[in-house]
Scaffold this motif. Sequence first.
Motif, mmCIF file in Angstrom:
data_model
loop_
_atom_site.group_PDB
_atom_site.id
_atom_site.type_symbol
_atom_site.label_atom_id
_atom_site.label_comp_id
_atom_site.label_asym_id
_atom_site.label_seq_id
_atom_site.Cartn_x
_atom_site.Cartn_y
_atom_site.Cartn_z
ATOM 1 N N LYS A 240 41.855 -30.103 13.703
ATOM 2 C CA LYS A 240 41.974 -29.954 15.152
ATOM 3 C C LYS A 240 43.431 -29.958 15.577
ATOM 4 O O LYS A 240 43.850 -30.692 16.468
ATOM 5 C CB LYS A 240 41.195 -31.061 15.872
ATOM 6 N N THR A 241 44.220 -29.121 14.925
ATOM 7 C CA THR A 241 45.601 -28.932 15.331
ATOM 8 C C THR A 241 45.636 -28.091 16.608
ATOM 9 O O THR A 241 44.614 -27.539 17.041
ATOM 10 C CB THR A 241 46.402 -28.232 14.232
ATOM 11 N N GLU A 242 46.812 -27.978 17.193
ATOM 12 C CA GLU A 242 46.936 -27.214 18.437
ATOM 13 C C GLU A 242 46.533 -25.752 18.240
ATOM 14 O O GLU A 242 45.959 -25.127 19.128
ATOM 15 C CB GLU A 242 48.381 -27.299 18.938
ATOM 16 N N GLU A 243 46.812 -25.200 17.047
ATOM 17 C CA GLU A 243 46.503 -23.800 16.778
ATOM 18 C C GLU A 243 45.011 -23.571 16.572
ATOM 19 O O GLU A 243 44.468 -22.530 16.951
ATOM 20 C CB GLU A 243 47.277 -23.321 15.544
ATOM 21 N N THR A 244 44.320 -24.524 15.950
ATOM 22 C CA THR A 244 42.913 -24.324 15.590
ATOM 23 C C THR A 244 41.929 -24.940 16.579
ATOM 24 O O THR A 244 40.729 -24.702 16.471
ATOM 25 C CB THR A 244 42.631 -24.920 14.198
ATOM 26 N N LEU A 245 42.425 -25.725 17.545
ATOM 27 C CA LEU A 245 41.533 -26.435 18.451
ATOM 28 C C LEU A 245 40.654 -25.481 19.269
ATOM 29 O O LEU A 245 39.505 -25.795 19.583
ATOM 30 C CB LEU A 245 42.351 -27.329 19.385
ATOM 31 N N LYS A 246 41.188 -24.299 19.592
ATOM 32 C CA LYS A 246 40.438 -23.339 20.404
ATOM 33 C C LYS A 246 39.523 -22.445 19.568
ATOM 34 O O LYS A 246 38.758 -21.655 20.125
ATOM 35 C CB LYS A 246 41.413 -22.465 21.196
ATOM 36 N N LEU A 247 39.604 -22.578 18.246
ATOM 37 C CA LEU A 247 38.756 -21.754 17.373
ATOM 38 C C LEU A 247 37.413 -22.438 17.149
ATOM 39 O O LEU A 247 37.350 -23.657 17.013
ATOM 40 C CB LEU A 247 39.445 -21.521 16.029
ATOM 41 N N PRO A 248 36.337 -21.680 17.075
ATOM 42 C CA PRO A 248 35.017 -22.278 16.812
ATOM 43 C C PRO A 248 34.882 -22.680 15.349
ATOM 44 O O PRO A 248 35.466 -22.047 14.459
ATOM 45 C CB PRO A 248 34.055 -21.143 17.159
ATOM 46 N N HIS A 249 34.124 -23.727 15.096
ATOM 47 C CA HIS A 249 33.839 -24.114 13.719
ATOM 48 C C HIS A 249 32.817 -23.138 13.125
ATOM 49 O O HIS A 249 31.951 -22.616 13.844
ATOM 50 C CB HIS A 249 33.296 -25.544 13.668
ATOM 51 N N LYS A 250 32.901 -22.895 11.834
ATOM 52 C CA LYS A 250 32.027 -21.899 11.200
ATOM 53 C C LYS A 250 30.549 -22.250 11.350
ATOM 54 O O LYS A 250 29.701 -21.362 11.499
ATOM 55 C CB LYS A 250 32.387 -21.751 9.718
ATOM 56 N N HIS A 251 30.219 -23.549 11.359
ATOM 57 C CA HIS A 251 28.815 -23.937 11.508
ATOM 58 C C HIS A 251 28.303 -23.599 12.908
ATOM 59 O O HIS A 251 27.139 -23.197 13.070
ATOM 60 C CB HIS A 251 28.647 -25.431 11.232
ATOM 61 N N ASP A 252 29.162 -23.752 13.928
ATOM 62 C CA ASP A 252 28.762 -23.387 15.294
ATOM 63 C C ASP A 252 28.492 -21.893 15.393
ATOM 64 O O ASP A 252 27.537 -21.464 16.056
ATOM 65 C CB ASP A 252 29.858 -23.789 16.285
ATOM 66 N N ILE A 253 29.334 -21.083 14.750
ATOM 67 C CA ILE A 253 29.140 -19.635 14.786
ATOM 68 C C ILE A 253 27.804 -19.260 14.149
ATOM 69 O O ILE A 253 27.036 -18.454 14.698
ATOM 70 C CB ILE A 253 30.306 -18.918 14.075
ATOM 71 N N ILE A 254 27.519 -19.847 13.009
ATOM 72 C CA ILE A 254 26.250 -19.544 12.335
ATOM 73 C C ILE A 254 25.072 -19.986 13.190
ATOM 74 O O ILE A 254 24.038 -19.302 13.270
ATOM 75 C CB ILE A 254 26.215 -20.219 10.949
ATOM 76 N N SER A 255 25.202 -21.124 13.874
ATOM 77 C CA SER A 255 24.130 -21.626 14.733
ATOM 78 C C SER A 255 23.935 -20.740 15.964
ATOM 79 O O SER A 255 22.829 -20.648 16.497
ATOM 80 C CB SER A 255 24.445 -23.061 15.173
ATOM 81 N N ILE A 256 24.994 -20.091 16.423
ATOM 82 C CA ILE A 256 24.928 -19.220 17.595
ATOM 83 C C ILE A 256 24.206 -17.917 17.290
ATOM 84 O O ILE A 256 23.587 -17.311 18.165
ATOM 85 C CB ILE A 256 26.357 -18.944 18.112
ATOM 86 N N LEU A 257 24.265 -17.462 16.041
ATOM 87 C CA LEU A 257 23.638 -16.188 15.675
ATOM 88 C C LEU A 257 22.125 -16.244 15.823
ATOM 89 O O LEU A 257 21.488 -17.238 15.482
ATOM 90 C CB LEU A 257 23.974 -15.828 14.228
ATOM 91 N N GLY A 258 21.554 -15.153 16.324
ATOM 92 C CA GLY A 258 20.112 -15.036 16.396
ATOM 93 C C GLY A 258 19.552 -14.461 15.104
ATOM 94 O O GLY A 258 20.282 -14.171 14.144
ATOM 95 N N VAL A 259 18.249 -14.291 15.058
ATOM 96 C CA VAL A 259 17.596 -13.708 13.881
ATOM 97 C C VAL A 259 18.075 -12.266 13.699
ATOM 98 O O VAL A 259 18.068 -11.472 14.635
ATOM 99 C CB VAL A 259 16.066 -13.749 14.045
ATOM 100 N N GLY A 260 18.515 -11.958 12.476
ATOM 101 C CA GLY A 260 19.029 -10.616 12.198
ATOM 102 C C GLY A 260 20.397 -10.360 12.793
ATOM 103 O O GLY A 260 20.816 -9.204 12.891
ATOM 104 N N GLY A 261 21.098 -11.426 13.195
ATOM 105 C CA GLY A 261 22.391 -11.273 13.849
ATOM 106 C C GLY A 261 23.492 -10.836 12.904
ATOM 107 O O GLY A 261 23.389 -10.972 11.675
#
Length: 353
Positions: A240-261
């Motif tokens: 959670k550095t200043e550069e990466t704080l605004k980036l989403p975590h990879k697990h959140d991205i995978i959780s956001i995807l729908g079926v067949g996303g």
Amino acid sequence: MKGLYCRAAVSDAEPKFVIQETTLSDVLGRHQVRVQVKACGLSPLDFKLLSDIGLQRDLIPVGREVAGVVLQVGSKVSLCQPEDEVVGILPLDSPWSGLCDVIDVEEHYLVQKPEKLSSVCVAASLRDGLCAYTALHTIAHMAAGHTLLVMDGASSLGLMCIQLACYHGVKVLTTSNSPQEHTFLEELRPSVGVQDPLVARVIPVYNGSSDLLSQVLEETGGLGVDILVDAGVRLLEDDKTEETLKLPHKHDIISILGVGGHWVTTHQALQLDPPDCRILHLKSASVSFLNPEMWTASSALQGRYLHILKDVVEKMSTGVLRPQPEEAVPLYQATVAMETVQCQQRKKAVVQL
């Protein structure tokens, strides 16, 4: 004739950009076009990519997105004629800097520029338009009715993705990195037609408390998005550095995807753990890497590449795609501008010759 080149860095030293004298060949190739450059866009150099494909040189040409006027054509050229206005992206192995007054380029890297479209505008945004088409059409197979999440929507690439998706009937969500960007994205409207907002929801990620996952699931009724285009990924939860704080975590991205996303990532060194892959498998979702150099690094899809470039410039000329205007810098400031672009990977610049 002078052009801007990058002197390859030694070990961890920063690259040095220098003005270098160069000359054109007396003989023009049969399929080559001689172009007088009017404007050139500057994008960061990817030294790792150049090394991977074996293009290690002492001097690397800088500036590949060019717009200009045809001066002369080879004997076998059929796509353009002298005095035509053209735009294009020079290939990775081109010996010419786009900041040279005159360059020689193969005809199949160029397309006609619409008369009403300025050279500065198209040189500044052609690469981002190509990236947006590659991400949404070529990789994600976007269709009307899909839902798209664009990370960092106020960036030049994010803005192109938003406008292109809305034109094709896609519902768009995006994130903002500052209050100013948040207001800008909420006020986006199409240039023609019904003046509804282009973005269904703008999610702030600059205050450190925004829950991206919950807001996206709320907006999609818990189903997730069909397409996600990121602007970088945080691989570790505690990073959670200043550069990466605004980036989403990879697990959140995978959780956001729908079926067949489809997850289209710009992160070159993405690492997924077995639990992440298991979730992707359960959703029948996919991860694809966005590499805009795929078109010029291979001639396998040359026809499709030219079709995309033509469509990008046509949509720019009609106002469907409206890039953020970049203030052109004069040629004598090109070295300083390129140093800034290389340091701040999100920034772009355009030089008017």
